[in-house]
Motif scaffolding. Structure first.
Motif, PDB file in Angstrom:
ATOM      1  N   LYS A  15      30.294  48.996  35.523  1.00 21.31           N
ATOM      2  CA  LYS A  15      30.503  49.119  36.971  1.00 21.31           C
ATOM      3  C   LYS A  15      30.681  47.744  37.612  1.00 21.31           C
ATOM      4  O   LYS A  15      31.569  47.540  38.447  1.00 21.31           O
ATOM      5  N   TYR A  16      29.840  46.785  37.228  1.00 26.75           N
ATOM      6  CA  TYR A  16      29.952  45.458  37.827  1.00 26.75           C
ATOM      7  C   TYR A  16      31.283  44.797  37.463  1.00 26.75           C
ATOM      8  O   TYR A  16      31.945  44.195  38.314  1.00 26.75           O
ATOM      9  N   ASN A  17      31.679  44.904  36.207  1.00 16.78           N
ATOM     10  CA  ASN A  17      32.937  44.287  35.783  1.00 16.78           C
ATOM     11  C   ASN A  17      34.142  44.937  36.450  1.00 16.78           C
ATOM     12  O   ASN A  17      35.173  44.282  36.655  1.00 16.78           O
ATOM     13  N   CYS A  19      33.954  46.357  39.604  1.00 20.98           N
ATOM     14  CA  CYS A  19      33.879  45.907  40.992  1.00 20.98           C
ATOM     15  C   CYS A  19      32.416  45.640  41.351  1.00 20.98           C
ATOM     16  O   CYS A  19      31.590  46.565  41.284  1.00 20.98           O
ATOM     17  N   PRO A  20      32.056  44.411  41.747  1.00 22.78           N
ATOM     18  CA  PRO A  20      30.671  44.117  42.138  1.00 22.78           C
ATOM     19  C   PRO A  20      30.158  45.021  43.254  1.00 22.78           C
ATOM     20  O   PRO A  20      28.981  45.380  43.271  1.00 22.78           O
ATOM     21  N   ARG A  21      31.031  45.433  44.177  1.00 28.31           N
ATOM     22  CA  ARG A  21      30.594  46.305  45.262  1.00 28.31           C
ATOM     23  C   ARG A  21      30.182  47.685  44.730  1.00 28.31           C
ATOM     24  O   ARG A  21      29.241  48.296  45.232  1.00 28.31           O
ATOM     25  N   LEU A  22      30.908  48.161  43.724  1.00 26.16           N
ATOM     26  CA  LEU A  22      30.561  49.439  43.113  1.00 26.16           C
ATOM     27  C   LEU A  22      29.168  49.362  42.497  1.00 26.16           C
ATOM     28  O   LEU A  22      28.353  50.274  42.640  1.00 26.16           O
ATOM     29  N   TRP A  23      28.890  48.257  41.798  1.00 27.03           N
ATOM     30  CA  TRP A  23      27.547  48.050  41.223  1.00 27.03           C
ATOM     31  C   TRP A  23      26.500  48.055  42.325  1.00 27.03           C
ATOM     32  O   TRP A  23      25.422  48.636  42.171  1.00 27.03           O
ATOM     33  N   TYR A  24      26.804  47.419  43.437  1.00 23.29           N
ATOM     34  CA  TYR A  24      25.864  47.326  44.552  1.00 23.29           C
ATOM     35  C   TYR A  24      25.448  48.713  45.043  1.00 23.29           C
ATOM     36  O   TYR A  24      24.259  48.990  45.240  1.00 23.29           O
ATOM     37  N   TYR A  25      26.420  49.606  45.234  1.00 21.18           N
ATOM     38  CA  TYR A  25      26.096  50.922  45.763  1.00 21.18           C
ATOM     39  C   TYR A  25      25.159  51.690  44.832  1.00 21.18           C
ATOM     40  O   TYR A  25      24.207  52.337  45.284  1.00 21.18           O
ATOM     41  N   ASP A 240      24.270  36.799  34.553  1.00 24.31           N
ATOM     42  CA  ASP A 240      24.161  35.606  35.407  1.00 24.31           C
ATOM     43  C   ASP A 240      24.946  35.794  36.701  1.00 24.31           C
ATOM     44  O   ASP A 240      24.488  35.438  37.798  1.00 24.31           O
ATOM     45  N   MET A 241      26.144  36.368  36.583  1.00 26.17           N
ATOM     46  CA  MET A 241      26.974  36.598  37.761  1.00 26.17           C
ATOM     47  C   MET A 241      26.321  37.599  38.710  1.00 26.17           C
ATOM     48  O   MET A 241      26.347  37.434  39.925  1.00 26.17           O
ATOM     49  N   ILE A 242      25.706  38.645  38.140  1.00 22.95           N
ATOM     50  CA  ILE A 242      25.016  39.634  38.968  1.00 22.95           C
ATOM     51  C   ILE A 242      23.876  38.969  39.741  1.00 22.95           C
ATOM     52  O   ILE A 242      23.686  39.223  40.940  1.00 22.95           O
ATOM     53  N   ARG A 259      34.293  42.841  46.959  1.00 23.47           N
ATOM     54  CA  ARG A 259      35.059  44.024  46.593  1.00 23.47           C
ATOM     55  C   ARG A 259      36.270  43.619  45.763  1.00 23.47           C
ATOM     56  O   ARG A 259      37.048  42.748  46.156  1.00 23.47           O
ATOM     57  N   ASN A 260      36.427  44.228  44.618  1.00 25.40           N
ATOM     58  CA  ASN A 260      37.588  43.984  43.769  1.00 25.40           C
ATOM     59  C   ASN A 260      38.653  45.027  44.102  1.00 25.40           C
ATOM     60  O   ASN A 260      38.658  46.130  43.559  1.00 25.40           O
ATOM     61  N   THR A 261      39.540  44.692  45.008  1.00 22.54           N
ATOM     62  CA  THR A 261      40.508  45.674  45.509  1.00 22.54           C
ATOM     63  C   THR A 261      41.507  46.118  44.449  1.00 22.54           C
ATOM     64  O   THR A 261      42.100  47.198  44.573  1.00 22.54           O
ATOM     65  N   THR A 262      41.690  45.318  43.409  1.00 22.70           N
ATOM     66  CA  THR A 262      42.633  45.720  42.356  1.00 22.70           C
ATOM     67  C   THR A 262      42.086  46.878  41.531  1.00 22.70           C
ATOM     68  O   THR A 262      42.835  47.505  40.781  1.00 22.70           O
ATOM     69  N   ALA A 263      40.782  47.165  41.664  1.00 22.59           N
ATOM     70  CA  ALA A 263      40.171  48.236  40.873  1.00 22.59           C
ATOM     71  C   ALA A 263      39.930  49.500  41.692  1.00 22.59           C
ATOM     72  O   ALA A 263      39.354  50.459  41.185  1.00 22.59           O
ATOM     73  N   CYS A 264      40.369  49.497  42.963  1.00 23.63           N
ATOM     74  CA  CYS A 264      40.095  50.658  43.820  1.00 23.63           C
ATOM     75  C   CYS A 264      40.713  51.941  43.283  1.00 23.63           C
ATOM     76  O   CYS A 264      40.184  53.036  43.509  1.00 23.63           O
TER      77      CYS A 264
END
Length: 301
Positions: A15-17, A19-25, A240-242, A259-264
């Motif tokens: 999920k993080y890879n 989109c970080p926002r997806l991981w956040y939710y 580390d990035m997380i 938000r990684n918009t390319t993965a929407c």
């Protein structure tokens, strides 16, 4: 690193890879998607198929005689019909499930690598063609495609966890089953529909005179120790990035997790939180998860 003793799984890292926002939710805000994921028929099919195969493997493992069809009753009638057809076809026309000798099934494994807590629930560890494998079941409406499903990182984590537990696995196997796209006709009986789907499955063989159809695929990931360790180094870098994202989140008043918009629209469908990211639905209106997500629940054991 990992000062909060967070547990990381292939699912959370994927999920993080993406989109970080997806991981956040899922793992920070702990909210449910605005639209129930259970309404997705492919997800429901996958869950039901997985539970049925789990029963089959547990019967082998413990020499029991549980009925895998008992797992169908909580699902929509159309899901019940299709899963029944596919499981019966897998047992009758494909050799994989019949030829696996399970050593463990649905086992939760935990370990650490350089201070990072790693965990996962493995579908099966079993012998197949004279080797021991970590086995994962996957279903989708399309033919299997490695890049789409990002299978390699998950298989590396599972291989690492199995070895740490003492299972000398040769690597990992993904047993991928394609969901039939055929629909039952208005005047078609259940029996007629059953036979039509099975006929379609058997027509799509991979090789001349082969009984294995394109609906059932066995993907082998043979692993060497050094390859798996290299993958674990990549996992540490992702963790580390997380943690850096989390520090930004704290210091900037909750505006981090980019938000990684390319993965929407990965996998040719919108992310389940797309309407939240785009502002159509406010985050504060989302329903809090009734319990922690599985990866977080596992930290309590």
């Amino acid at each position: 690193m990992n000062e909060n003793n967070s547990l990381h799984t292939s699912s959370s890292l994927r999920k993080y890879n993406r989109c970080p926002r997806l991981w956040y939710y899922y793992h920070k805000a702990l909210v449910e998607p605005p639209y129930p994921m259970t309404e997705n028929k492919n997800i429901a099919f996958g869950s039901c198929f997985h539970q049925c195969v789990e029963v089959i493997m547990l019967n082998k493992l413990h020499n029991t005689n549980m009925n895998w069809k008992d797992k169908l009753v909580t699902y929509d009638i159309n899901i019940q019909k299709m899963v029944t057809i596919v499981v019966e076809a897998a047992l009758e026309f494909d050799d994989f499930i019949n030829n696996v000798t399970p050593i463990a099934a649905e086992e939760e494994l935990f370990s650490t690598y350089k201070g990072v807590n790693i965990g996962g629930k493995i579908d099966c560890i079993g012998e197949y063609q004279n080797n021991l494998w970590v086995i994962d079941y996957k279903t989708s409406s399309r033919n299997v495609y490695e890049k789409r499903y990002r299978l390699e990182p998950q298989m590396n984590i599972y291989h690492y966890l199995a070895h740490r537990k003492g299972y000398k696995v040769n690597g990992a196997i993904v047993y991928h089953v394609r969901v039939p796209a055929l629909k039952q006709k208005i005047k078609e009986t259940d029996e007629e529909f059953h036979e039509r789907v099975k006929e379609d499955m058997l027509q799509q063989t991979l090789f001349p005179n082969s009984r294995r159809t394109s609906y059932f695929n066995v993907l082998k990931y043979e692993k060497k120790r050094e390859t798996v360790i290299e993958a674990m180094e990549d996992i540490c870098a992702t963790v580390d990035m997380i943690e850096q994202e989390d520090e930004l989140y704290k210091s900037e008043g909750g505006v981090a997790y980019r938000r990684n918009t390319t993965a929407c629209f990965d996998f040719m469908k919108a992310c389940e939180f797309y309407d939240v990211c785009s502002g159509e639905i406010k985050e504060e209106y989302l329903v809090k998860a009734e319990s922690a997500h599985p990866e977080l629940e596992m930290t309590k054991t």
